[in-house]
Design an enzyme around this catalytic site. Sequence first.
Site, short mmCIF file in Angstrom:
data_model
loop_
_atom_site.label_atom_id
_atom_site.label_comp_id
_atom_site.label_asym_id
_atom_site.label_seq_id
_atom_site.Cartn_x
_atom_site.Cartn_y
_atom_site.Cartn_z
N GLU A 152 10.19 -76.69 10.91
CA GLU A 152 8.79 -76.81 10.51
C GLU A 152 8.65 -77.90 9.44
OE1 GLU A 152 5.59 -73.34 10.78
OE2 GLU A 152 6.45 -73.38 8.77
N LYS A 187 -2.87 -72.48 17.84
CA LYS A 187 -3.72 -71.43 17.24
C LYS A 187 -5.16 -71.64 17.67
CE LYS A 187 -1.11 -70.90 12.92
NZ LYS A 187 -1.17 -71.05 11.48
N HIS A 224 32.35 -66.25 21.56
CA HIS A 224 32.48 -65.62 22.88
C HIS A 224 31.29 -65.95 23.76
CE1 HIS A 224 35.93 -63.38 21.42
NE2 HIS A 224 35.24 -63.19 20.30
O1 F6P Z 1 1.80 -70.85 11.82
C1 F6P Z 1 2.78 -71.30 10.94
C2 F6P Z 1 2.61 -70.71 9.57
O2 F6P Z 1 1.52 -71.24 8.94
C3 F6P Z 1 3.87 -70.90 8.74
O3 F6P Z 1 3.91 -72.15 8.12
C4 F6P Z 1 3.78 -69.76 7.79
O4 F6P Z 1 5.02 -69.47 7.19
C5 F6P Z 1 3.31 -68.66 8.72
O5 F6P Z 1 2.45 -69.30 9.64
C6 F6P Z 1 2.59 -67.52 8.04
O6 F6P Z 1 1.49 -67.96 7.33
P1 F6P Z 1 0.74 -67.01 6.32
O7 F6P Z 1 1.69 -66.60 5.27
O8 F6P Z 1 -0.41 -67.81 5.80
O9 F6P Z 1 0.26 -65.81 7.11
#
Ligand code: F6P
Length: 550
Positions: free
Chosen positions: A353, A512, A384
């Site tokens: 990331e 998203k 293994h």
């Molecule tokens: O979708 C990725 C992300 O934004 C990550 O960078 C982050 O760690 C995770 O989702 C959770 O985000 P949040 O803590 O805002 O729920």
Amino acid sequence: MPDLTRSPAWQALHNHFEQVRHLHMRDLFTQDPKRFQRYSIKLEDFLLDYSKNRITDETESLLLELARDRDVPGWITRMFNGEKINHTEDRAVLHIALRNRANRPILVDGRDVMPEVNAMLEKMRSFCDAIHSQKWRGYTGQPIKDVVNLGVGGSDLGPMMATQALHPYASRDVSVHFVSNVDENHINNTLDNLKPETTLFIIASKSFTTQDTLVNADTAREWFLQASNDTSAIAKHFVAVSNNVAAASAFGIDEQNIFKMWDWVGGRYSLWSTVGLSLAMAIGMDNFEEMLAGAHDMDEHFRTAPLEQNMPVIMALLGIWYNNFFNAQSYAVLPYDQHLRFLPDYLRQADMESNGKSVTRDGEQVDYSTGPVLFGQLGITGQHAFYQLMHQGTKLIPADIIASITNLRCISSHHRMLMANVFAQAEAFMRGKTEDEARAELEAQGITGEQLNVLLPNKIFAGNKPSNMILYHTLNPRNLGRLIALYEHKFFVQGVIWNINSYDQWGVELGKQLAQTVLGELDQDDEVTSHDCSTNGLINYYKSWRSKKV
Ligand code: F6P
């Protein structure tokens, strides 16, 4: 500063690569019996041996020249000074402040963040103490027995990995569970074994907008209210960790029970913040702070050690050497420690990331390879399974092998056997087995003639597979802190050299956004036509089958 690949430092490495690409480490070790001493760095008991890499002194000095040319020392200073190096989000990057045990002032916008950091640690301590001493009780007056962390990505992987890693330090009175998946099987399977009256939920979300976490939080609240039938009891069973206090309050969390984190802590670097509350609940605040102290040891080493003696810098440069010159596409993290079984998952997010980017800080498309694919598993399991490809496949996969010299419960021959594998695998990766050696072995077994000719090519190991070895005395909180901080800084240095921002993550947004649209379409029964024919076809196929029984 010229573009990376046109810089003299890069060009020098490129020319050097052509000269050394065929050198075999077996020969380098034969030529230099002091290679181990020369290519290893220690921080008390914590050792990085990088002698089993395809480098010479000249490689090392050219790589260090690249680090200087890209101003790695300047960037280290910028990070530690609280400059807003996450430029696309206009944020400082200060996970190092969370474990700044020296309490050196760290200014963001002219304000020292340390008093707030220390206050939040105190708040975590009082809360953990209240749960462990059973002063904090559930709505029926019973003590809390189970803590469930609801979070995903950085709000899950760090505390989950560390809770497993430090299992021998965990309290026997309170069990900590982690639910991250939006797939209801995860939360349902967890809740099946818990009692609402003795369960505490930590909703961990920096943004408090992450769908996965919020849907799990809703389900947890419903489950809890079904038993308690009293919304006022929620305050005793739900707390939140977030940067978005308003949204956490709107969910119904008492403001006093919101553990704040800051926008200058990236999700995947947040283990050290209040996101570590579930971990602290498992191992206690003293151990949590010892882990912070370990990370601080590594921070100080990173900040002050000369580049040639600097573990994160050296690991970063070796990664660049393989990624950009040998064209390796991946690397493996191989812990030989059952307690570190989630380390590769955790580091996968931290690395991929952070450095899975293709646009420079100046908004240009890169013309070189950036972050590699990180994969890994317990080394002993990998042996293994996928080591075959590492030893005899066609791909170059550099590896980090991680082990502790002793095990807290070292009561039998297990640990010695484990360590024998650690050393043997690193040696096998490096030296391989020559044709002559393979032939001699077959002949010693009485195999000759045609049978030998058929078998021989399969018994040869090319070797020359690079690996780093990280060894420390025990996997205690301090060494875990050092280990994680080592990788964090490695990723940072690589991001600096590739001239990318390691601290944003815009690439997670598109999926998203699209999921929101699709979710709306799944709520209706009519045929979907708004996407490409594959996506339409799949959604409509799903809809046509979802209400049928088979
Ligand atoms: O979708 C990725 C992300 O934004 C990550 O960078 C982050 O760690 C995770 O989702 C959770 O985000 P949040 O803590 O805002 O729920």
